[in-house]
Design a protein around this motif. Structure first.
Motif, PDB file in Angstrom:
ATOM      1  N   TYR A   1     -67.472 -22.673  17.195  1.00 19.82           N
ATOM      2  CA  TYR A   1     -66.151 -22.668  17.817  1.00 19.82           C
ATOM      3  C   TYR A   1     -65.416 -21.377  17.456  1.00 19.82           C
ATOM      4  CZ  TYR A   1     -66.515 -27.768  18.514  1.00 19.82           C
ATOM      5  OH  TYR A   1     -66.908 -29.029  18.891  1.00 19.82           O
TER       6      TYR A   1
ATOM      7  N   TRP B   1     -61.204 -20.336  17.147  1.00 21.94           N
ATOM      8  CA  TRP B   1     -59.872 -20.926  17.169  1.00 21.94           C
ATOM      9  C   TRP B   1     -58.811 -19.850  16.993  1.00 21.94           C
ATOM     10  CZ3 TRP B   1     -56.859 -20.257  12.813  1.00 21.94           C
ATOM     11  CH2 TRP B   1     -57.533 -19.934  11.622  1.00 21.94           C
TER      12      TRP B   1
ATOM     13  N   LEU C   1     -58.573 -23.528  21.159  1.00 22.18           N
ATOM     14  CA  LEU C   1     -59.884 -23.825  20.604  1.00 22.18           C
ATOM     15  C   LEU C   1     -60.919 -23.733  21.710  1.00 22.18           C
ATOM     16  CD1 LEU C   1     -61.342 -24.934  17.983  1.00 22.18           C
ATOM     17  CD2 LEU C   1     -61.022 -27.203  18.982  1.00 22.18           C
TER      18      LEU C   1
ATOM     19  N   ARG D   1     -65.377 -23.884  22.452  1.00 24.82           N
ATOM     20  CA  ARG D   1     -66.779 -23.886  22.064  1.00 24.82           C
ATOM     21  C   ARG D   1     -67.367 -22.524  22.404  1.00 24.82           C
ATOM     22  NH1 ARG D   1     -69.799 -28.584  21.361  1.00 24.82           N
ATOM     23  NH2 ARG D   1     -71.388 -27.070  20.731  1.00 24.82           N
TER      24      ARG D   1
END
Length: 257
Positions: free
Chosen positions: A203, A205, A224, A226
């Motif tokens: 991920y 962020w 956020l 993936r």
């Protein structure tokens, strides 16, 4: 071991960009100015601070102040930090080629990623602290390999890039000053000849806090994504983002700002 890397701009006639390596942010008061606290004063020299994991050769996060862009192109070179090779060497971002000429035969990649680690592996060198959130010449400091992570090319060049542009518009319109944190959550590896070299984030962020002319918070949030070709960034509150980050560590996350 994790060590923090504080990137410094030394404004001379040549607008040289330099970096300092410290073991703790609090050892250098200028580093602490990139983390919001009431009554803080503007930094005098430092562009941004990066907490860097020298074992996984990837940043834990970068912390910076937003600066409106004043135009100009992208830096075409990628830099390494000489003090991550030898702490006694003079501070100053350098290309691997230039550092190799200064110190022939010395291996540069024991505690940091090298440009070659990103070649032929299908990942972009994804900025944490984006160059588009800084003015010239300060944006050149973001092209150190301690400020990038292996990022899915589709994500990096599409929605994450658009998300950074949306934040830039928000910061210009709503904030007297914007404090920003950006980091990866990494578990996998890329490597050469079965050698683990650089962690690949699962991920990415982002968290931000805007303050007014009196230093009072007026807006905050985060995002956020993936690190895949799904190409999606989800918005979060700071509380929601903090709860998500806690799932990936057995240590307290605390308040992001």
């Amino acid at each position: 071991m994790q060590i923090s890397v504080a990137l410094v701009s030394l404004f001379s006639l040549l607008s040289l960009i330099s970096a300092d390596v410290v073991t703790r942010f609090k050892d250098v008061p200028e580093c602490m100015e990139y983390f919001y606290r009431s009554g803080g004063r503007p930094p005098l020299m430092y562009h941004f601070s990066t907490l860097y994991d020298t074992h996984h050769r990837i940043a834990v996060y970068s912390a910076y102040h937003f600066q409106p862009s004043n135009g100009g192109g992208r830096e075409k070179r990628w830099f390494v930090e000489p003090q991550l090779v030898n702490s006694s060497w003079q501070a100053g971002m350098k290309t691997g080629e230039k550092l190799g000429k200064d110190h022939p035969g010395v291996y540069q990649g024991e505690r940091q990623a090298l440009d070659e680690d990103y070649k032929n592996f299908g990942f972009d060198r994804g900025h944490l602290n984006p160059n588009g959130h800084h003015a010239v010449p300060n944006r050149s400091a973001t092209f150190t390999l301690t400020n990038v992570v292996p990022q899915n090319a589709k994500l990096n060049r599409n929605v994450w890039r658009m998300y950074e542009a949306e934040l830039a518009n928000l910061f210009r319109d709503k904030c007297s000053k914007a404090y920003v944190l950006v980091g990866p959550l990494a578990h996998n590896w890329i490597g050469k000849s079965q050698t683990k070299r650089v962690n690949v984030p699962d991920y990415l962020w982002n968290a931000y806090c805007c303050v007014d002319n009196n230093g009072r918070p007026v807006q905050s949030g985060g995002g956020l994504a993936r690190n895949t070709k799904k190409n999606l960034v989800k918005g979060h509150s700071l509380d929601g983002l903090g709860k998500f980050l806690k799932k990936f560590t057995n240590k307290p996350v605390g308040e992001l700002f």
